[in-house]
Structures are given as C-alpha cells and as structure tokens.
Design an enzyme around this catalytic site. Structure first.
Site, PDB file in Angstrom:
ATOM      1  CG  ASP A 194      -1.660   1.244   1.462  1.00 22.91           C
ATOM      2  OD1 ASP A 194      -2.369   1.657   0.535  1.00 22.91           O
ATOM      3  OD2 ASP A 194      -1.547   1.831   2.556  1.00 22.91           O
ATOM      4  CG  ASP A 231      -1.774   7.771   0.443  1.00 18.01           C
ATOM      5  OD1 ASP A 231      -0.731   8.394   0.209  1.00 18.01           O
ATOM      6  OD2 ASP A 231      -2.783   7.829  -0.284  1.00 18.01           O
TER       7      ASP A 231
END
Length: 242
Positions: A12, A14
C-alpha cells in the site's frame, strides 16, 4: 500443509510506504480554501474520514454529512465540484511532496532495495491516484521507479476501493503470482480487509491515524519496517504454512 515460497511483496502507499496523511490533509484544506469553501478538516475529523477510501469518495462523504448546511445542487454539478476539488488537492499535494513535506516510513526503502536484490517481485496496490503515486515515488526512488514497481494498481485501474479486494486481485493476476506466495503491507483496517479478502497474508504497520483500527487477521503488526529484513519476512511467511 504444502510449504510455500515467498516470491512477491505488495505495498500500500498512503501511511504504509510513506507518512502521507498529514500532507494530504493540508492539501485538502488548501483546495477547499481556494474553492471558496469554509470547510476545514482538523486531525480528529480527518482521522475519521480516513475510514472512507479514496480522496473523491472522502470529499463526497463529507459533503453528504454537511448537506444540511450546503446549498443543494444537481448531481452533475456536484460531481464536477468534487472533481475540481480533487484536482486542486492533488496539485497542492504534489507541491508538498516536492518541497519535502512527505517522508518515507522508517526501513521502507532499505527493505525494498533488499527485496529487489533477492529477486522478489514488487507491486504497489493502493486507492490513491496515479499522480500522487508518481509524485511520491519519483521523489523517493527517482524517475525510473517503475523498474522497481512494474505492477501498480491504483484509483484508476481499480476503481472499487478498499476494503474491496479488486486492486489486490488484479495485481496478483498481472504478476502471475498466487496469494499464498506473497506478502502484503498495509497500515489500515480497510487495507487489511482488502488484502485478506484476496487471501494475502498481511503485515500491518500502523501510524498515528490508524493505530486505533482493528487489525484482527494480520500476520504481524509491527511499529514500522525499521530493522525488518527479507529473512524476517521469509520466516513470517513460512509460519503461514504451519
């Protein structure tokens, strides 16, 4: 159970690769101000809004909450406004990244480089926009960052946002990997649910915005990737077959 071999890592962006959320919050507020809105997202409010995946979706969710205080407009006009706000926000975010306001999380770059040297496949799986990814990765790795992450699933390629597993399922398909041979890295409950729905064992590195989330089902929860080695990942991955 048949032994498995760790062959790929899926990250991922953020909150996982980098501490981006404070910069995103600032960028949203600057966009609102430029658009002449009196909206302001402080940290407690933004922490709650992060439960909604996707920047445009976050704006729309907040707008719906504020509807009693917001002049009613038709659906097309509302969609246009959300698009404009998100464009402004992305522009401000890119400037913040270029100005050094966003830092990669501890241990991330070292682990990525080690994994690359050991021949592991690497992918980015996120709900953020391509422009946000490009700004961050060019700053952190350089203009050839796609050589490190040849597979990227984002808000455009996978419009069904986390916790839906679309982005992870598409990444696995493009990589030609089985979920059992991979590890995912997330920082939030939505991200963890998305990865687990794709049957991916998942390492969670919470941050200040997600520390309160429920991480039931995570393979490991660690404060950061600082000091974590590929050997550690292989050992944790091997434990999934026991």
């Amino acid at each position: 159970m048949k032994p498995t071999t760790m062959r790929a890592l899926l990250f991922d962006v953020d909150g996982t690769l980098a501490d981006t959320e404070s910069a995103h919050r600032v960028a949203f507020n600057r966009a609102f101000a430029e658009a002449g809105l009196d909206w302001h997202w402080d940290e407690p409010l933004y922490t709650r809004l992060l439960e909604v995946s996707g920047g445009k979706e976050r704006i729309m969710h907040f707008w719906r909450e504020m509807r009693g205080d917001t002049k009613a407009i038709d659906t097309d006009a509302q969609a246009d406004m959300v698009q404009r706000l998100h464009h402004l926000k992305t522009t401000y975010y890119e400037r913040l990244v270029k100005d050094g306001a966003v830092q990669m999380r501890p241990g991330v770059l070292r682990l990525i480089e080690s994994a690359k040297k050991e021949g592991l496949s690497l992918a980015i799986v996120t709900t953020t926009s391509p422009a946000n990814i490009e700004a961050l990765m060019r700053s952190a790795i350089g203009p050839d960052w796609r050589h490190t992450f040849p597979v990227v699933e984002d808000a455009v390629t996978a419009p069904r946002k986390k916790p839906h597993p679309q982005a992870y399922l598409q990444a696995l398909q493009r990589m030609g990997r089985a979920a059992v041979d991979c590890l995912a890295f997330e920082d939030s409950a939505n991200g963890l649910q998305s990865a687990r729905a794709a049957d991916l064992p998942t390492i969670v590195t919470p941050n200040a915005f997600t520390a309160h989330h429920d991480f039931t089902g995570a393979l490991r929860i660690v404060p950061s990737l600082e000091g974590v080695t590929v050997a550690d990942l292989r050992a944790w991955h091997a434990a999934t077959a026991q």
